[in-house]
Design a protein around this motif. Structure first.
Motif, PDB file in Angstrom:
ATOM      1  N   GLU A  57       1.751  -8.566  10.152  1.00 57.13           N
ATOM      2  CA  GLU A  57       1.582  -7.172  10.443  1.00 57.13           C
ATOM      3  C   GLU A  57       2.100  -6.431   9.272  1.00 57.13           C
ATOM      4  N   PHE A  58       1.729  -5.130   9.185  1.00 58.27           N
ATOM      5  CA  PHE A  58       2.306  -4.217   8.124  1.00 58.27           C
ATOM      6  C   PHE A  58       3.906  -3.743   8.565  1.00 58.27           C
ATOM      7  N   THR A  59       4.740  -3.937   7.556  1.00 57.93           N
ATOM      8  CA  THR A  59       5.896  -3.275   7.616  1.00 57.93           C
ATOM      9  C   THR A  59       6.139  -2.107   6.667  1.00 57.93           C
ATOM     10  N   ARG A  60       6.847  -1.051   7.473  1.00 56.02           N
ATOM     11  CA  ARG A  60       7.026   0.160   6.920  1.00 56.02           C
ATOM     12  C   ARG A  60       7.827   0.126   5.892  1.00 56.02           C
ATOM     13  N   GLN A  94       0.866  -1.209  -0.037  1.00 58.92           N
ATOM     14  CA  GLN A  94      -0.053   0.061   0.030  1.00 58.92           C
ATOM     15  C   GLN A  94       1.004   1.267   0.164  1.00 58.92           C
ATOM     16  N   GLU A  95       0.526   2.226  -0.720  1.00 58.36           N
ATOM     17  CA  GLU A  95       1.015   3.561  -0.742  1.00 58.36           C
ATOM     18  C   GLU A  95       0.164   4.584   0.016  1.00 58.36           C
ATOM     19  N   ILE A  96       0.563   5.280   0.859  1.00 58.28           N
ATOM     20  CA  ILE A  96       0.050   6.169   1.382  1.00 58.28           C
ATOM     21  C   ILE A  96       0.306   7.655   1.340  1.00 58.28           C
ATOM     22  N   THR A  97      -0.331   8.478   0.628  1.00 59.01           N
ATOM     23  CA  THR A  97       0.071   9.802   0.574  1.00 59.01           C
ATOM     24  C   THR A  97      -0.479  10.873   1.623  1.00 59.01           C
ATOM     25  N   ARG A 142       2.814  -6.031   3.378  1.00 57.39           N
ATOM     26  CA  ARG A 142       2.615  -7.434   4.391  1.00 57.39           C
ATOM     27  C   ARG A 142       2.220  -8.698   3.639  1.00 57.39           C
ATOM     28  N   LYS A 143       2.455  -9.672   3.990  1.00 49.48           N
ATOM     29  CA  LYS A 143       2.028 -10.853   3.371  1.00 49.48           C
ATOM     30  C   LYS A 143       0.705 -11.345   3.713  1.00 49.48           C
ATOM     31  N   VAL A 144       0.458 -12.068   2.544  1.00 49.68           N
ATOM     32  CA  VAL A 144      -1.285 -12.569   2.604  1.00 49.68           C
ATOM     33  C   VAL A 144      -1.338 -14.037   2.416  1.00 49.68           C
ATOM     34  N   TYR A 145      -1.647 -14.969   3.247  1.00 49.79           N
ATOM     35  CA  TYR A 145      -1.735 -16.320   3.068  1.00 49.79           C
ATOM     36  C   TYR A 145      -3.220 -16.829   2.588  1.00 49.79           C
ATOM     37  N   GLN A 146      -3.308 -17.307   1.498  1.00 49.68           N
ATOM     38  CA  GLN A 146      -4.644 -17.688   0.859  1.00 49.68           C
ATOM     39  C   GLN A 146      -5.622 -16.707   1.055  1.00 49.68           C
TER      40      GLN A 146
END
Length: 298
Positions: free
Chosen positions: A75-78, A23-26, A65-69
């Motif tokens: 957790e999100f990593t910056r 994700q990109e947050i502006t 972050r990684k998404v499984y199935q």
């Protein structure tokens, strides 16, 4: 101001059923210095002249972050922060304003008010905004039944008109199309964009709105026996709203066209409903409204 400006989901090499969501947050930090001068022409009408300086600092923050199935997630990593050049611009405005309304317990009951304004913007951003806001309050039975109508348009025209888009699903514009309803209808949890979210219909650099309300008092003043208090004034209403949001290079239609594409076409959104307004502490108005949108499936 925070914006979700990008959301991508891509497979992770060597890890079956695992995807990486980025994700990109502006963020915008807006600073403004402005002044306004008003010159009264008579008791009800005035001219306004204003000038302002604006600076908008911008940066983009990436998180992943990684998404499984498509279910479990980490957790999100910056990630890195990228700064974009600040937007510096000046604006001026000239307005013709009038208001001769008479007020009742919960709002105007007779008269009219309007504002016509032109606002050029120069600097890193360039456009001209034209604003027209006309409201009438016509009494059917004076102080008992009032028809309130409004015609509103805010049109930005120029090179950078889409930089700060306007939103028509505010409760004082078109009721029944708030962002939660629209996002729930068609946006995926991951990968939301203007292509797959119907909320894009609510945004544009040019907007036009019409409203009509039939207002009537339900409670004027009720003494509560020997208690040193009264019930607050309460007003009932029936309403009809219609609004259109569009930008340059988009075609405008009177109704939803066949094979509708929100990125290239726009049409008015309509709703109707009923509501209550209560006056609290002789200072604030609290609205409660039930809206039925006519141009979405629920």
């Amino acid at each position: 101001y925070y914006f979700l400006s990008d959301d991508q989901l891509v497979p992770v090499p060597g890890e079956p059923d695992t995807e990486l969501e980025t994700q990109e947050i502006t963020t915008y930090i807006s600073r403004q210095l402005f002044q306004t001068t008003a010159y009264p022409l008579n008791r009800f009408t005035r001219l306004e002249l204003g000038f302002g300086l604006n600076s908008v600092a911008r940066q983009r923050i990436s998180v992943h972050r990684k998404v499984y199935q498509r279910r479990a997630v980490t957790e999100f990593t910056r990630g890195p922060v990228e700064k974009d050049p600040a937007l510096n611009y000046a604006e001026a405005n000239l307005a013709y304003v009038s208001d001769n309304t008479l007020f009742g317990y919960t709002g105007p009951i007779y008269g009219r008010r309007y504002r016509f304004q032109v606002s050029p913007v120069l600097g890193n951003l360039n456009w001209v905004e034209y604003l027209a806001d006309y409201r009438r309050y016509d009494a059917i039975l004076f102080n008992y039944l009032t028809i309130a109508t409004r015609a509103y348009a805010s049109v930005s025209m120029g090179r950078d008109e889409t930089q700060f888009q306007k939103y028509i699903a505010r409760p004082d514009f078109v009721r029944g199309y708030d962002r939660n309803n629209l996002l729930y209808l068609s946006c995926p949890i991951i990968g939301a964009s203007s292509v797959n979210c119907s909320a894009v219909n609510l945004l544009g650099s040019r907007v036009a709105v019409v409203n009509a309300e039939l207002r009537f008092p339900l409670i004027r003043r009720v003494e509560l026996g020997i208690l040193p208090m009264t019930l607050p004034p309460l007003e009932g209403l029936f309403f009809y709203d219609a609004g259109l949001a569009w930008s340059k290079h988009q075609a405008v239609y009177g109704g939803r066209p066949a094979n509708y594409d929100a990125n290239k076409q726009r049409f008015p959104l309509r709703s109707y409903g009923l509501g209550l307004r209560v006056k609290l502490f002789n200072y604030a108005l609290l609205p409660l409204e039930y809206a039925v949108p006519l141009d979405q499936s629920r």
